[in-house]
Motif scaffolding. Sequence first.
Motif, PDB file in Angstrom:
ATOM      1  N   ASP A 207      38.096  44.077  50.829  1.00  0.00           N
ATOM      2  CA  ASP A 207      38.261  45.501  50.568  1.00  0.00           C
ATOM      3  C   ASP A 207      38.449  45.754  49.075  1.00  0.00           C
ATOM      4  OD1 ASP A 207      39.142  48.322  50.971  1.00  0.00           O
ATOM      5  OD2 ASP A 207      41.055  47.466  50.342  1.00  0.00           O
ATOM      6  N   GLY A 208      37.636  46.667  48.514  1.00  0.00           N
ATOM      7  CA  GLY A 208      37.666  46.914  47.083  1.00  0.00           C
ATOM      8  C   GLY A 208      38.962  47.515  46.583  1.00  0.00           C
ATOM      9  N   LEU A 209      39.629  48.342  47.394  1.00  0.00           N
ATOM     10  CA  LEU A 209      40.870  48.961  46.936  1.00  0.00           C
ATOM     11  C   LEU A 209      41.951  47.906  46.750  1.00  0.00           C
ATOM     12  CD1 LEU A 209      42.638  51.337  46.210  1.00  0.00           C
ATOM     13  CD2 LEU A 209      43.006  51.749  48.651  1.00  0.00           C
ATOM     14  N   ASN A 210      42.135  47.057  47.743  1.00  0.00           N
ATOM     15  CA  ASN A 210      43.146  46.012  47.612  1.00  0.00           C
ATOM     16  C   ASN A 210      42.796  45.033  46.493  1.00  0.00           C
ATOM     17  OD1 ASN A 210      45.208  46.601  49.491  1.00  0.00           O
ATOM     18  ND2 ASN A 210      43.894  45.949  51.177  1.00  0.00           N
ATOM     19  N   LEU A 211      41.515  44.715  46.342  1.00  0.00           N
ATOM     20  CA  LEU A 211      41.117  43.829  45.243  1.00  0.00           C
ATOM     21  C   LEU A 211      41.385  44.476  43.888  1.00  0.00           C
ATOM     22  CD1 LEU A 211      37.755  42.212  46.447  1.00  0.00           C
ATOM     23  CD2 LEU A 211      39.931  41.045  46.026  1.00  0.00           C
ATOM     24  N   ALA A 212      41.137  45.792  43.776  1.00  0.00           N
ATOM     25  CA  ALA A 212      41.383  46.483  42.510  1.00  0.00           C
ATOM     26  C   ALA A 212      42.868  46.449  42.152  1.00  0.00           C
ATOM     27  CB  ALA A 212      40.892  47.928  42.594  1.00  0.00           C
ATOM     28  N   LEU A 213      43.732  46.646  43.134  1.00  0.00           N
ATOM     29  CA  LEU A 213      45.171  46.590  42.873  1.00  0.00           C
ATOM     30  C   LEU A 213      45.582  45.196  42.418  1.00  0.00           C
ATOM     31  CD1 LEU A 213      46.479  48.662  45.912  1.00  0.00           C
ATOM     32  CD2 LEU A 213      46.363  49.402  43.529  1.00  0.00           C
ATOM     33  N   TRP A 214      44.959  44.163  42.999  1.00  0.00           N
ATOM     34  CA  TRP A 214      45.279  42.788  42.616  1.00  0.00           C
ATOM     35  C   TRP A 214      44.732  42.452  41.223  1.00  0.00           C
ATOM     36  CZ3 TRP A 214      41.830  38.348  42.496  1.00  0.00           C
ATOM     37  CH2 TRP A 214      42.501  37.136  42.267  1.00  0.00           C
ATOM     38  N   ILE A 215      43.459  42.786  40.988  1.00  0.00           N
ATOM     39  CA  ILE A 215      42.839  42.473  39.698  1.00  0.00           C
ATOM     40  C   ILE A 215      43.579  43.168  38.560  1.00  0.00           C
ATOM     41  CG2 ILE A 215      40.754  42.839  38.302  1.00  0.00           C
ATOM     42  CD1 ILE A 215      39.142  42.421  40.919  1.00  0.00           C
ATOM     43  N   GLY A 216      44.022  44.388  38.790  1.00  0.00           N
ATOM     44  CA  GLY A 216      44.713  45.136  37.752  1.00  0.00           C
ATOM     45  C   GLY A 216      46.189  44.851  37.635  1.00  0.00           C
ATOM     46  N   GLY A 217      46.718  43.963  38.475  1.00  0.00           N
ATOM     47  CA  GLY A 217      48.151  43.682  38.481  1.00  0.00           C
ATOM     48  C   GLY A 217      48.494  42.351  37.839  1.00  0.00           C
ATOM     49  N   VAL A 218      49.778  42.053  37.846  1.00  0.00           N
ATOM     50  CA  VAL A 218      50.246  40.831  37.193  1.00  0.00           C
ATOM     51  C   VAL A 218      49.899  39.579  37.993  1.00  0.00           C
ATOM     52  CG1 VAL A 218      52.117  42.023  36.011  1.00  0.00           C
ATOM     53  CG2 VAL A 218      52.527  41.100  38.289  1.00  0.00           C
ATOM     54  N   GLU A 219      49.701  39.712  39.307  1.00  0.00           N
ATOM     55  CA  GLU A 219      49.430  38.545  40.137  1.00  0.00           C
ATOM     56  C   GLU A 219      48.131  37.856  39.734  1.00  0.00           C
ATOM     57  OE1 GLU A 219      49.462  39.800  44.178  1.00  0.00           O
ATOM     58  OE2 GLU A 219      51.470  40.670  44.059  1.00  0.00           O
ATOM     59  N   ALA A 220      47.130  38.644  39.340  1.00  0.00           N
ATOM     60  CA  ALA A 220      45.837  38.053  38.982  1.00  0.00           C
ATOM     61  C   ALA A 220      45.862  37.408  37.599  1.00  0.00           C
ATOM     62  CB  ALA A 220      44.743  39.115  39.018  1.00  0.00           C
ATOM     63  N   ALA A 221      46.801  37.823  36.745  1.00  0.00           N
ATOM     64  CA  ALA A 221      46.968  37.224  35.409  1.00  0.00           C
ATOM     65  C   ALA A 221      45.654  37.171  34.633  1.00  0.00           C
ATOM     66  CB  ALA A 221      47.575  35.825  35.534  1.00  0.00           C
ATOM     67  N   ASN A 222      44.858  38.237  34.745  1.00  0.00           N
ATOM     68  CA  ASN A 222      43.584  38.356  34.014  1.00  0.00           C
ATOM     69  C   ASN A 222      42.575  37.263  34.361  1.00  0.00           C
ATOM     70  OD1 ASN A 222      44.459  40.638  32.477  1.00  0.00           O
ATOM     71  ND2 ASN A 222      45.663  39.243  31.212  1.00  0.00           N
ATOM     72  N   CYS A 223      42.759  36.653  35.524  1.00  0.00           N
ATOM     73  CA  CYS A 223      41.855  35.548  35.877  1.00  0.00           C
ATOM     74  C   CYS A 223      40.510  36.018  36.395  1.00  0.00           C
ATOM     75  CB  CYS A 223      42.495  34.666  36.951  1.00  0.00           C
ATOM     76  SG  CYS A 223      42.513  35.412  38.612  1.00  0.00           S
ATOM     77  N   CYS A 224      40.499  37.222  36.991  1.00  0.00           N
ATOM     78  CA  CYS A 224      39.382  37.556  37.870  1.00  0.00           C
ATOM     79  C   CYS A 224      38.937  39.002  37.666  1.00  0.00           C
ATOM     80  CB  CYS A 224      39.787  37.346  39.333  1.00  0.00           C
ATOM     81  SG  CYS A 224      40.480  35.685  39.638  1.00  0.00           S
ATOM     82  N   ALA A 225      37.712  39.297  38.113  1.00  0.00           N
ATOM     83  CA  ALA A 225      37.158  40.636  37.959  1.00  0.00           C
ATOM     84  C   ALA A 225      36.135  40.880  39.058  1.00  0.00           C
ATOM     85  CB  ALA A 225      36.504  40.790  36.588  1.00  0.00           C
ATOM     86  N   PHE A 226      35.805  42.151  39.262  1.00  0.00           N
ATOM     87  CA  PHE A 226      34.730  42.483  40.182  1.00  0.00           C
ATOM     88  C   PHE A 226      33.404  41.962  39.633  1.00  0.00           C
ATOM     89  CE2 PHE A 226      37.356  46.298  41.573  1.00  0.00           C
ATOM     90  CZ  PHE A 226      37.624  45.771  42.821  1.00  0.00           C
ATOM     91  N   THR A 227      32.504  41.636  40.533  1.00  0.00           N
ATOM     92  CA  THR A 227      31.150  41.262  40.163  1.00  0.00           C
ATOM     93  C   THR A 227      30.195  41.870  41.173  1.00  0.00           C
ATOM     94  OG1 THR A 227      29.637  39.423  39.727  1.00  0.00           O
ATOM     95  CG2 THR A 227      31.295  39.061  41.428  1.00  0.00           C
ATOM     96  N   GLY A 228      29.059  42.377  40.704  1.00  0.00           N
ATOM     97  CA  GLY A 228      28.126  43.042  41.598  1.00  0.00           C
ATOM     98  C   GLY A 228      28.602  44.440  41.947  1.00  0.00           C
ATOM     99  N   GLY A 229      27.903  45.072  42.869  1.00  0.00           N
ATOM    100  CA  GLY A 229      28.202  46.452  43.246  1.00  0.00           C
ATOM    101  C   GLY A 229      29.072  46.559  44.471  1.00  0.00           C
ATOM    102  N   ASP A 230      29.146  47.784  44.989  1.00  0.00           N
ATOM    103  CA  ASP A 230      29.965  48.044  46.180  1.00  0.00           C
ATOM    104  C   ASP A 230      29.075  48.088  47.424  1.00  0.00           C
ATOM    105  OD1 ASP A 230      29.155  51.048  46.691  1.00  0.00           O
ATOM    106  OD2 ASP A 230      29.594  50.871  44.553  1.00  0.00           O
ATOM    107  N   TYR A 231      29.702  47.883  48.568  1.00  0.00           N
ATOM    108  CA  TYR A 231      29.016  47.888  49.859  1.00  0.00           C
ATOM    109  C   TYR A 231      29.741  48.879  50.759  1.00  0.00           C
ATOM    110  CZ  TYR A 231      27.125  43.599  47.890  1.00  0.00           C
ATOM    111  OH  TYR A 231      26.515  42.686  47.066  1.00  0.00           O
ATOM    112  N   LEU A 232      28.965  49.850  51.315  1.00  0.00           N
ATOM    113  CA  LEU A 232      29.586  50.977  52.017  1.00  0.00           C
ATOM    114  C   LEU A 232      29.023  51.185  53.425  1.00  0.00           C
ATOM    115  CD1 LEU A 232      29.617  53.496  49.042  1.00  0.00           C
ATOM    116  CD2 LEU A 232      31.638  52.544  50.147  1.00  0.00           C
TER     117      LEU A 232
END
Length: 282
Positions: A207-232
């Motif tokens: 789920d993109g919303l939960n991934l966005a909260l993780w990527i933008g938070g301290v838990e991800a520690a700038n390790c990761c990012a979205f790649t590719g587009g969205d699927y709806l």
Amino acid sequence: MARRSRGPAAAFALIALLSCGDFASAEGVTIPNFWNPRTRQERMETQPSARAVRFLTDDEFPPLHFAGPDGAPTGFVVELARAVCERLAMTCTVQARRFDTLLDALADRQGDVVAAAIPLTPALRARFLATRPYFRWPARFAARTDRNQPAPSAAALAGRSVGVVGGSAHAAYLKAFFPGAVAKDFTDLATAEGALRRGEVDYVFADGLNLALWIGGVEAANCCAFTGGDYLENRYFGEGIGLVTRADEPALSRALDDALQRLWDEGKYAELYLRFFPLSPF
């Protein structure tokens, strides 16, 4: 859509960070557009309601709806509901209730509109009216930023490991459309995210919303990012969420729908989206 539990401290931290569809972009954030331009010719003239319209929400699901520093409900959905009321010149109240009681409270006339992340489904539409979706749950891939993984495609993912929550719609979608990918099942998204952070899988699909909260938070520690587009795709990820009213309130439902369209046209939707989604899930 799985609800990621985040306590008040996380909600306040999110506030501190904040100062289908076609898409717009502002300040580097992709803003989804769920409205059909043809509906602009179908607008109705709405009159202010003679009664106060009671909105019901939940206060434990940031950034959509949560308790603000003063304890009052806020979040993207709540502030969008307040903007709808202002656009329609209606007097409104917003009351937080436990998420699993919202629809029953609406049916029992303890409120007039549910503004919360309740998926639009045939079962819901059999009992209630709902506006067109104003938010949907995009599925997204995430990858480590230091591995130079290719953008996802059926060919690119062949032989590469992808973390998914076992038994989820995302796992089913991955199997159907990326058959060459090596799916790695996890019991929950947090475990899959941890595996991606440690480099134990090449991608996570969720789920993109939960991934966005993780990527933008301290838990991800700038390790990761979205790649590719969205699927709806509706069949896998649902129709999204709308404002829900009782079946005997068609005029109210139409007025809410019209107001949501106007808020998009006037830029208010984008303003609220940028406020609550510094990293867009789209």
